[in-house]
Enzyme design. Sequence first.
Site, PDB file in Angstrom:
ATOM      1  CG  ASP A   1      -1.816  -1.178   1.324  1.00 54.55           C
ATOM      2  OD1 ASP A   1      -2.061  -1.803   0.280  1.00 54.55           O
ATOM      3  OD2 ASP A   1      -2.259  -1.505   2.437  1.00 54.55           O
TER       4      ASP A   1
ATOM      5  CD  GLN B   1      -3.925  -4.865  -6.780  1.00 57.55           C
ATOM      6  OE1 GLN B   1      -3.843  -3.658  -6.779  1.00 57.55           O
ATOM      7  NE2 GLN B   1      -4.988  -5.497  -6.314  1.00 57.55           N
TER       8      GLN B   1
HETATM    9  O1  F6P Z   1      -2.357  -4.006   3.355  1.00 60.78           O
HETATM   10  C1  F6P Z   1      -2.160  -4.805   2.254  1.00 60.78           C
HETATM   11  C2  F6P Z   1      -3.474  -5.288   1.686  1.00 60.78           C
HETATM   12  O2  F6P Z   1      -3.197  -6.056   0.537  1.00 60.78           O
HETATM   13  C3  F6P Z   1      -4.479  -4.179   1.390  1.00 60.78           C
HETATM   14  O3  F6P Z   1      -4.175  -3.496   0.201  1.00 60.78           O
HETATM   15  C4  F6P Z   1      -5.765  -4.967   1.374  1.00 60.78           C
HETATM   16  O4  F6P Z   1      -6.877  -4.162   1.709  1.00 60.78           O
HETATM   17  C5  F6P Z   1      -5.543  -5.983   2.442  1.00 60.78           C
HETATM   18  O5  F6P Z   1      -4.142  -6.122   2.614  1.00 60.78           O
HETATM   19  C6  F6P Z   1      -6.139  -7.329   2.139  1.00 60.78           C
HETATM   20  O6  F6P Z   1      -5.973  -8.143   3.241  1.00 60.78           O
HETATM   21  P1  F6P Z   1      -6.283  -9.689   3.221  1.00 60.78           P
HETATM   22  O7  F6P Z   1      -5.097 -10.381   2.615  1.00 60.78           O
HETATM   23  O8  F6P Z   1      -6.456 -10.040   4.651  1.00 60.78           O
HETATM   24  O9  F6P Z   1      -7.511  -9.911   2.410  1.00 60.78           O
END
Ligand code: F6P
Length: 366
Positions: free
Chosen positions: A141, A289
């Site tokens: 991020d 991503q």
């Molecule tokens: O903080 C990194 C991130 O990939 C964010 O961009 C996203 O909102 C979140 O983590 C997703 O988290 P998870 O892997 O728990 O779905």
Amino acid sequence: MKKLVISTGGGDAPGLNAVIYAVVMSAESRGWEVYGSRGGYRGLIDLDELVHLTPRMVAEITTQGGTILGSTNKGNPFEMPVKNLAGETELCDISDRIMRNFTRMGFMCHIAVGGDGSLDIARRFYMEKGMPVIGVPKTIDNDLYATQLTFGFDTAVSTATEALDKLHSTAKSHDRVMVVEVMGRDSGWIALNSGISGCADVILIPEIPFDLGYVCEKIANNDLHGKHYAIVVVAEGAKAKGSDIICKEGSCEAGRSQVMLGGIGDWVAQQIRERTEKDVRSLVLGHLQRGGSPTTFDRLLALRFGAAAVRMAEAGKFGYMAALVNGEMQDVTLEEATRQLKMVNTDDDKVHTAREIGICFGDTMP
Ligand code: F6P
């Protein structure tokens, strides 16, 4: 012999293994040993989850995505979800147990690689429990305030840009509007950087609440100028003026500090469909991503962070995080590093550039 422990917390990011590699190799050159704590702090809760990391074990990991140590989004040791006898989940503070194991193992330092959540936990261990901690900033991020860049971001932006490049041809073939939701939580860095590089028509980010009227106007303008398709990049945390962010249902699991964002892309697509004659499709790039091999840039940055963390351990700079400041490795206190998030400044040169090349942020008439 001096011993370090390293953990990787929060969501994974390309470059985590490169940090581990650099820490192990830099420690080795000083005659120190490195242990990895699996699953965030799990290795310090249960010593069976500690792994002695030798140069041989890490020899080929720099190019690999993910983390060989595993990670966790639900592992705050100050509020660990534990099932009680009645089968209900309670939040327990197990930080003292971790401190006992840390001391028993004779570690001189904990290198905590993480984003804002994990670094805040590291800060608490340092300030409240006296653990000698050094932070390394990780997150796709790029929202950590005290460092110019975090590793993982460049790879995520490259993946998103590549996706946008591919969407142009299919959108053009069908005269369609393609709405692409990208990650980034409350900041719009991934959307902004990939949207500009990937020649988007519209970029919607949390820092600039948008008006769908302007977005549709931009799409109509495209048509007027003979471009019958459009690419709209939406950050997952973006919101329409006067509305709130959109979260996934059931996303507040016990022990998880943040809700799961998601759904804004579909919502924007539906709104454009209702307000225009256009054929609209939406997609969510999601965890694509976060995956895959780190770019050269991220590898180098991650290796620099890892080596800097070991230098800081040698200098006794505990309670600090390695940071990239003006292109150089520096250290900033964990307190400073976790005080606030780094958001897109609407005066940022990139925002100006985007506006000048005709990209609409949905806040003014295009
Ligand atoms: O903080 C990194 C991130 O990939 C964010 O961009 C996203 O909102 C979140 O983590 C997703 O988290 P998870 O892997 O728990 O779905």
